[in-house]
Design a protein around this motif. Structure first.
Motif, PDB file in Angstrom:
ATOM      1  N   ASP A 199      40.333  33.470  70.092  1.00  0.00           N
ATOM      2  CA  ASP A 199      39.950  33.581  68.697  1.00  0.00           C
ATOM      3  C   ASP A 199      41.192  33.744  67.823  1.00  0.00           C
ATOM      4  O   ASP A 199      42.035  34.602  68.103  1.00  0.00           O
ATOM      5  CB  ASP A 199      39.016  34.786  68.527  1.00  0.00           C
ATOM      6  N   PRO A 200      41.333  32.955  66.735  1.00  0.00           N
ATOM      7  CA  PRO A 200      42.535  33.074  65.893  1.00  0.00           C
ATOM      8  C   PRO A 200      42.688  34.446  65.253  1.00  0.00           C
ATOM      9  O   PRO A 200      43.813  34.896  65.014  1.00  0.00           O
ATOM     10  CB  PRO A 200      42.352  31.974  64.841  1.00  0.00           C
ATOM     11  N   VAL A 201      41.572  35.108  64.964  1.00  0.00           N
ATOM     12  CA  VAL A 201      41.669  36.451  64.380  1.00  0.00           C
ATOM     13  C   VAL A 201      42.300  37.416  65.388  1.00  0.00           C
ATOM     14  O   VAL A 201      43.176  38.212  65.043  1.00  0.00           O
ATOM     15  CB  VAL A 201      40.285  36.953  63.935  1.00  0.00           C
ATOM     16  N   LEU A 202      41.880  37.337  66.666  1.00  0.00           N
ATOM     17  CA  LEU A 202      42.471  38.207  67.679  1.00  0.00           C
ATOM     18  C   LEU A 202      43.941  37.887  67.886  1.00  0.00           C
ATOM     19  O   LEU A 202      44.761  38.789  68.098  1.00  0.00           O
ATOM     20  CB  LEU A 202      41.717  38.070  69.004  1.00  0.00           C
ATOM     21  N   HIS A 203      44.296  36.603  67.859  1.00  0.00           N
ATOM     22  CA  HIS A 203      45.699  36.227  67.996  1.00  0.00           C
ATOM     23  C   HIS A 203      46.537  36.869  66.885  1.00  0.00           C
ATOM     24  O   HIS A 203      47.638  37.383  67.127  1.00  0.00           O
ATOM     25  CB  HIS A 203      45.856  34.706  67.953  1.00  0.00           C
ATOM     26  N   ALA A 204      46.011  36.821  65.657  1.00  0.00           N
ATOM     27  CA  ALA A 204      46.741  37.398  64.526  1.00  0.00           C
ATOM     28  C   ALA A 204      46.839  38.918  64.654  1.00  0.00           C
ATOM     29  O   ALA A 204      47.899  39.504  64.380  1.00  0.00           O
ATOM     30  CB  ALA A 204      46.060  37.013  63.217  1.00  0.00           C
ATOM     31  N   ALA A 239      50.116  43.676  65.673  1.00  0.00           N
ATOM     32  CA  ALA A 239      49.573  44.993  66.032  1.00  0.00           C
ATOM     33  C   ALA A 239      50.566  46.109  65.812  1.00  0.00           C
ATOM     34  O   ALA A 239      50.181  47.227  65.471  1.00  0.00           O
ATOM     35  CB  ALA A 239      49.104  44.985  67.490  1.00  0.00           C
ATOM     36  N   CYS A 240      51.851  45.861  66.028  1.00  0.00           N
ATOM     37  CA  CYS A 240      52.853  46.929  65.976  1.00  0.00           C
ATOM     38  C   CYS A 240      53.514  47.043  64.610  1.00  0.00           C
ATOM     39  O   CYS A 240      54.574  47.668  64.476  1.00  0.00           O
ATOM     40  CB  CYS A 240      53.904  46.717  67.065  1.00  0.00           C
ATOM     41  N   THR A 241      52.922  46.442  63.596  1.00  0.00           N
ATOM     42  CA  THR A 241      53.413  46.601  62.228  1.00  0.00           C
ATOM     43  C   THR A 241      52.649  47.738  61.565  1.00  0.00           C
ATOM     44  O   THR A 241      51.797  48.378  62.174  1.00  0.00           O
ATOM     45  CB  THR A 241      53.205  45.312  61.420  1.00  0.00           C
ATOM     46  N   GLY A 277      45.009  49.528  71.720  1.00  0.00           N
ATOM     47  CA  GLY A 277      45.228  49.063  73.079  1.00  0.00           C
ATOM     48  C   GLY A 277      46.500  48.259  73.212  1.00  0.00           C
ATOM     49  O   GLY A 277      47.270  48.418  74.178  1.00  0.00           O
ATOM     50  N   ILE A 278      46.757  47.370  72.253  1.00  0.00           N
ATOM     51  CA  ILE A 278      47.979  46.557  72.294  1.00  0.00           C
ATOM     52  C   ILE A 278      49.205  47.430  72.061  1.00  0.00           C
ATOM     53  O   ILE A 278      50.220  47.306  72.753  1.00  0.00           O
ATOM     54  CB  ILE A 278      47.890  45.433  71.252  1.00  0.00           C
ATOM     55  N   ARG A 279      49.121  48.333  71.099  1.00  0.00           N
ATOM     56  CA  ARG A 279      50.267  49.210  70.817  1.00  0.00           C
ATOM     57  C   ARG A 279      50.637  50.059  72.036  1.00  0.00           C
ATOM     58  O   ARG A 279      51.807  50.169  72.405  1.00  0.00           O
ATOM     59  CB  ARG A 279      49.926  50.127  69.634  1.00  0.00           C
ATOM     60  N   ALA A 287      57.760  55.159  69.807  1.00  0.00           N
ATOM     61  CA  ALA A 287      56.673  55.327  68.838  1.00  0.00           C
ATOM     62  C   ALA A 287      56.892  54.423  67.626  1.00  0.00           C
ATOM     63  O   ALA A 287      55.969  53.738  67.172  1.00  0.00           O
ATOM     64  CB  ALA A 287      56.568  56.786  68.413  1.00  0.00           C
ATOM     65  N   ARG A 288      58.138  54.412  67.074  1.00  0.00           N
ATOM     66  CA  ARG A 288      58.412  53.573  65.912  1.00  0.00           C
ATOM     67  C   ARG A 288      58.239  52.095  66.246  1.00  0.00           C
ATOM     68  O   ARG A 288      57.711  51.327  65.447  1.00  0.00           O
ATOM     69  CB  ARG A 288      59.820  53.832  65.392  1.00  0.00           C
ATOM     70  N   ARG A 289      58.709  51.705  67.432  1.00  0.00           N
ATOM     71  CA  ARG A 289      58.624  50.296  67.815  1.00  0.00           C
ATOM     72  C   ARG A 289      57.187  49.796  67.883  1.00  0.00           C
ATOM     73  O   ARG A 289      56.936  48.613  67.679  1.00  0.00           O
ATOM     74  CB  ARG A 289      59.304  50.084  69.174  1.00  0.00           C
ATOM     75  N   VAL A 290      56.250  50.663  68.202  1.00  0.00           N
ATOM     76  CA  VAL A 290      54.869  50.213  68.340  1.00  0.00           C
ATOM     77  C   VAL A 290      53.995  50.619  67.156  1.00  0.00           C
ATOM     78  O   VAL A 290      52.778  50.482  67.209  1.00  0.00           O
ATOM     79  CB  VAL A 290      54.246  50.706  69.665  1.00  0.00           C
ATOM     80  N   GLY A 291      54.632  51.109  66.068  1.00  0.00           N
ATOM     81  CA  GLY A 291      53.876  51.300  64.844  1.00  0.00           C
ATOM     82  C   GLY A 291      53.510  52.715  64.474  1.00  0.00           C
ATOM     83  O   GLY A 291      52.644  52.908  63.620  1.00  0.00           O
ATOM     84  N   TYR A 292      54.140  53.723  65.091  1.00  0.00           N
ATOM     85  CA  TYR A 292      53.809  55.115  64.782  1.00  0.00           C
ATOM     86  C   TYR A 292      55.062  55.840  64.313  1.00  0.00           C
ATOM     87  O   TYR A 292      56.008  56.028  65.072  1.00  0.00           O
ATOM     88  CB  TYR A 292      53.223  55.818  66.007  1.00  0.00           C
ATOM     89  N   ASP A 293      55.051  56.258  63.048  1.00  0.00           N
ATOM     90  CA  ASP A 293      56.213  56.948  62.490  1.00  0.00           C
ATOM     91  C   ASP A 293      56.244  58.410  62.904  1.00  0.00           C
ATOM     92  O   ASP A 293      57.289  59.047  62.858  1.00  0.00           O
ATOM     93  CB  ASP A 293      56.185  56.849  60.961  1.00  0.00           C
TER      94      ASP A 293
END
Length: 298
Positions: free
Chosen positions: A170-175, A180-182, A218-220, A239-245
């Motif tokens: 699914d293109p939505v899941l791909h996006a 995910a890590c932003t 799950g992806i993070r 943590a920062r690399r996967v989106g958690y400050d």
């Protein structure tokens, strides 16, 4: 004229603890007699790979079945179906039960409310059914475990073969996976696709069987485990690399979801890898901008 071949099994109590057990398998071809009306105690996946026929709902409505298609027979639900006598059809079926059926239903792999499901291609599910049929030979010491494992595989193959799902994903899941890590929230992702958060939740649950928030987490956390196991980045940097400050929040979430604290996970799973594998993964000289935890709402 029609041809029928079928085998039935009686798994023991220990096999039922595997989660799913196969109770039978069959292959039928031609003007097979209509089935029902009847009610079953277990589940049956009927895969129609050629031909056409019909399915009658408990309230009397008749639905056309055109190959390739899946017919779901679920416990306690009256059903009545069969091929058109002029064309017949090519059918493979698997009967199964077990406690994991509840989870597969929750995830959308089994659809009691949707007894007739168009398929894009029946070859994948039919390959699994053929393997179950081969396993049904007399004297196979692995029969119950082999066929039980194949039921899990069959449910995945049926989900993948659904005509309403794109074969390449699914293109939505791909996006979502790509970003995910932003710092994007669920609302941000929804807006990017021109959806409301509720529409995005419905779309992701239909395909992935979970909420967008759980899909992103799950992806993070999968990426975090890779970094902990293969780099010397600090927990805060991971943590920062996967989106958690907030590293404390990340550590609590990681511990709850993974079952071990980040430091303990690293001690257990750390691997030596070639230096060039980690190229570009080491901690930045300057920390990145704060990013937000994905929220499941507007």
């Amino acid at each position: 004229m029609f041809r029928t071949w079928m085998r039935f099994f009686t798994p023991g109590a220990v096999h039922h603890r595997l989660g799913l057990v196969c109770l039978g398998v069959g292959l039928q071809h031609g003007a097979v007699p209509a089935v029902g009306p009847r009610v079953l105690d277990g589940y049956v996946a009927v895969v129609i790979s050629s031909g056409r026929g019909w399915y009658r709902t408990p309230d009397g409505r008749r639905t056309a079945v055109t190959a390739p298609a899946l017919v779901w027979l679920t416990p306690g639900v009256p059903h009545h179906y069969g091929p058109d006598p002029d064309t017949g059809w090519d059918e493979g079926f698997v009967t199964f039960t077990g406690p994991d059926t509840a989870t597969y239903t929750e995830l959308g792999y089994i659809e009691p409310e949707r007894p007739v499901v168009p398929l894009a291609d029946a070859s994948g599910p039919r390959d699994v059914i053929a393997r179950i049929a081969r396993a049904a030979r007399q004297g196979n010491p692995l029969l119950e475990v082999e066929t039980g494992a194949a039921v899990h595989e069959l449910l995945v193959a049926l989900r993948r073969a659904r005509a309403d799902l794109a074969p390449d994903g699914d293109p939505v899941l791909h996006a979502l996976a790509r970003d995910a890590c932003t710092g994007m929230t669920v609302a941000d992702h929804a807006a990017r696709h021109g959806m409301t958060p509720a529409e995005l939740r419905a779309a992701v649950r239909r395909v992935a069987g979970c909420s967008p928030k759980d899909y992103l987490i799950g992806i993070r956390l999968g990426r975090a485990q890779e970094l902990l196991a293969t780099t010397e980045l600090s927990v805060a940097a991971v943590a920062r690399r996967v989106g958690y400050d907030d590293p404390a929040y990340f550590s609590r979430l990681f511990t709850r979801r993974v079952g071990a604290a980040p430091v303990r996970f690293r001690a257990q799973q750390s691997r030596a890898v070639p230096d060039d594998w980690n190229e570009g993964l080491q901690e930045d000289a300057e920390p990145g901008p704060p990013v937000a935890e994905p929220v499941d709402g507007p």
